[in-house]
Scaffold this active site. Structure first.
Site, PDB file in Angstrom:
ATOM      1  N   SER A  45       0.829  -1.214   0.000  1.00 38.98           N
ATOM      2  CA  SER A  45       0.000   0.000   0.000  1.00 38.98           C
ATOM      3  C   SER A  45       0.860   1.259   0.000  1.00 38.98           C
ATOM      4  O   SER A  45       0.334   2.362   0.059  1.00 38.98           O
ATOM      5  CB  SER A  45      -0.912  -0.001   1.232  1.00 38.98           C
ATOM      6  N   TYR A  46       2.180   1.113  -0.057  1.00 38.60           N
ATOM      7  CA  TYR A  46       3.058   2.294  -0.040  1.00 38.60           C
ATOM      8  C   TYR A  46       3.233   2.816  -1.464  1.00 38.60           C
ATOM      9  O   TYR A  46       3.896   2.193  -2.285  1.00 38.60           O
ATOM     10  CB  TYR A  46       4.432   1.952   0.541  1.00 38.60           C
ATOM     11  N   GLY A  47       2.674   3.994  -1.702  1.00 38.34           N
ATOM     12  CA  GLY A  47       2.657   4.549  -3.053  1.00 38.34           C
ATOM     13  C   GLY A  47       1.244   4.395  -3.577  1.00 38.34           C
ATOM     14  O   GLY A  47       0.692   3.286  -3.567  1.00 38.34           O
TER      15      GLY A  47
END
Ligand SMILES: NC(=O)c1ccc[n+]([C@@H]2O[C@H](COP(=O)([O-])OP(=O)(O)OC[C@H]3O[C@@H](n4cnc5c(N)ncnc54)[C@H](OP(=O)(O)O)[C@@H]3O)[C@@H](O)[C@H]2O)c1
Length: 321
Positions: free
Chosen positions: A51-53
């Site tokens: 979920s990073y970005g």
């Protein structure tokens, strides 16, 4: 299989967010320098998340990490451990959805050493989680991931997830929770470290610098950068002054920086801190937390100063009991 974990790792939450800025290429170079330096020092655990970005940069943190890893050719290469966290999004409901998410992450990373459940759904939809844990186990069975970890679980839910995974022949390798001198709730109040030791699970400390606060660079609300940090840290400044003063005194007595003392405290408590370094200078400083230990008196002083603060870090809303 036993994953080889170093004493300290490197968080990459920031990577995903920084990438939303325009100066992407410049940042990518700075982050590659962080990666190369860390590995060369034996700091070989890198934590990211699917979920990073966001938006068109979705998965970008994992992609970058994969590129840096592929290009690295120095010492400790064999010990690199790439860890990601798969989010139990509301639309991920089946075992297959987790397997497919893990496959995509593994493709972006090039190698997937540790696949973690990003958070437990215990607090809002407990029934969602079982099949997703089964998906993590399948990722190991298929050889896509080497080990399984969890994040934001309290002892009760940890025991439940552990039992389910053990029944599938999977060992839980790690658990990551927010842990620092300003976030001791899961470990002290929930007794999490004791349970992890009993189950032979390594405890990873995320946000070990309290989002940068424990480096001493923010002493007043007016110092804070905007966004999430203004929101999270604005609520607790100046209520943590006793701790910042004590950290400074201990650091000066040791000829270390406040960040190094804060990270060394996490290591002394038997956890693996994963500070998010944004540039080479920060990474070099954080690496100075290794190779020495605070004594019992210093630890007691720091903990007394933390107890004297009337504010603490806000807990992750997904942290379960
Ligand atoms: N499992 C979860 O739910 C979860 C949640 C949060 C984080 N995490 C993981 O934990 C990692 C670390 O946590 P975090 O980034 O939230 O917090 P953190 O490590 O406590 O703080 C990171 C911030 O501290 C600053 N910093 C780092 N080293 C520094 C130094 N030596 N001197 C001065 N400033 C320094 C940087 O600020 P600047 O931006 O100002 O340079 C950086 O953005 C993340 O990257 C992620 O992998 C996991």
């Amino acid at each position: 299989m036993q994953l080889r974990l170093p004493e300290m790792g490197c968080g990459t939450w920031a990577w995903g967010n920084r990438l939303l800025w325009d100066y992407q290429v410049e940042m990518d170079d700075a982050l590659k320098a962080v990666f190369d330096f860390c590995v060369s020092q034996g700091i070989t655990l890198f934590d990211t998340g699917d979920s990073y970005g966001t938006g068109k940069l979705s998965g970008q943190s994992e992609k970058l990490l994969g590129q840096f890893n592929a290009a690295y050719e120095g010492d400790y290469k064999e010990q690199i451990c790439l860890a990601t966290k798969l989010a139990p999004y509301p639309w991920r409901l089946t075992q297959g959805s987790m397997v497919s998410a893990g496959r995509s992450s593994a493709q972006r990373l090039g190698q997937l050493d540790l696949v973690q459940m990003h958070w437990t759904t215990a607090n809002y939809f407990p029934w969602q989680e079982g099949p997703l844990l089964d998906g993590l186990a399948e990722l190991c069975d298929l050889g896509i991931a080497k080990g399984v970890g969890l994040s934001n679980y309290g002892p009760k839910r940890l025991r439940w997830a552990h039992k389910r995974l053990v029944a599938l022949g999977i060992k839980v390798q790690t658990l990551q929770v927010q842990y620092s001198l300003l976030s001791t709730y899961p470990v002290d109040e929930l007794n999490l470290k004791v349970v992890c030791d009993e189950l032979d699970i390594r405890l990873i400390a995320y946000s070990p610098l309290a989002l940068g606060l424990l480096t001493g660079k923010y002493t007043d609300k007016s110092d804070l950068p905007g966004g999430l940090r203004k929101l999270a840290l604005g609520q607790i400044l100046p209520g943590v002054t006793p701790l910042l003063s004590c950290l400074k005194a201990v650091a000066e007595g040791r000829n270390k920086t406040m960040a190094q003392v804060a990270l060394n405290w996490c290591i002394c408590k038997g956890t693996i801190p994963i500070p998010g370094a944004k540039n080479l200078q920060q990474a070099k400083q954080n690496a100075g937390a290794l190779g020495w230990s605070l004594n019992e008196g210093e630890i007691a002083e720091l903990e007394a100063a933390a107890a004297a603060c009337d504010k603490k870090m806000v807990q992750n809303i997904f942290q379960s009991r």
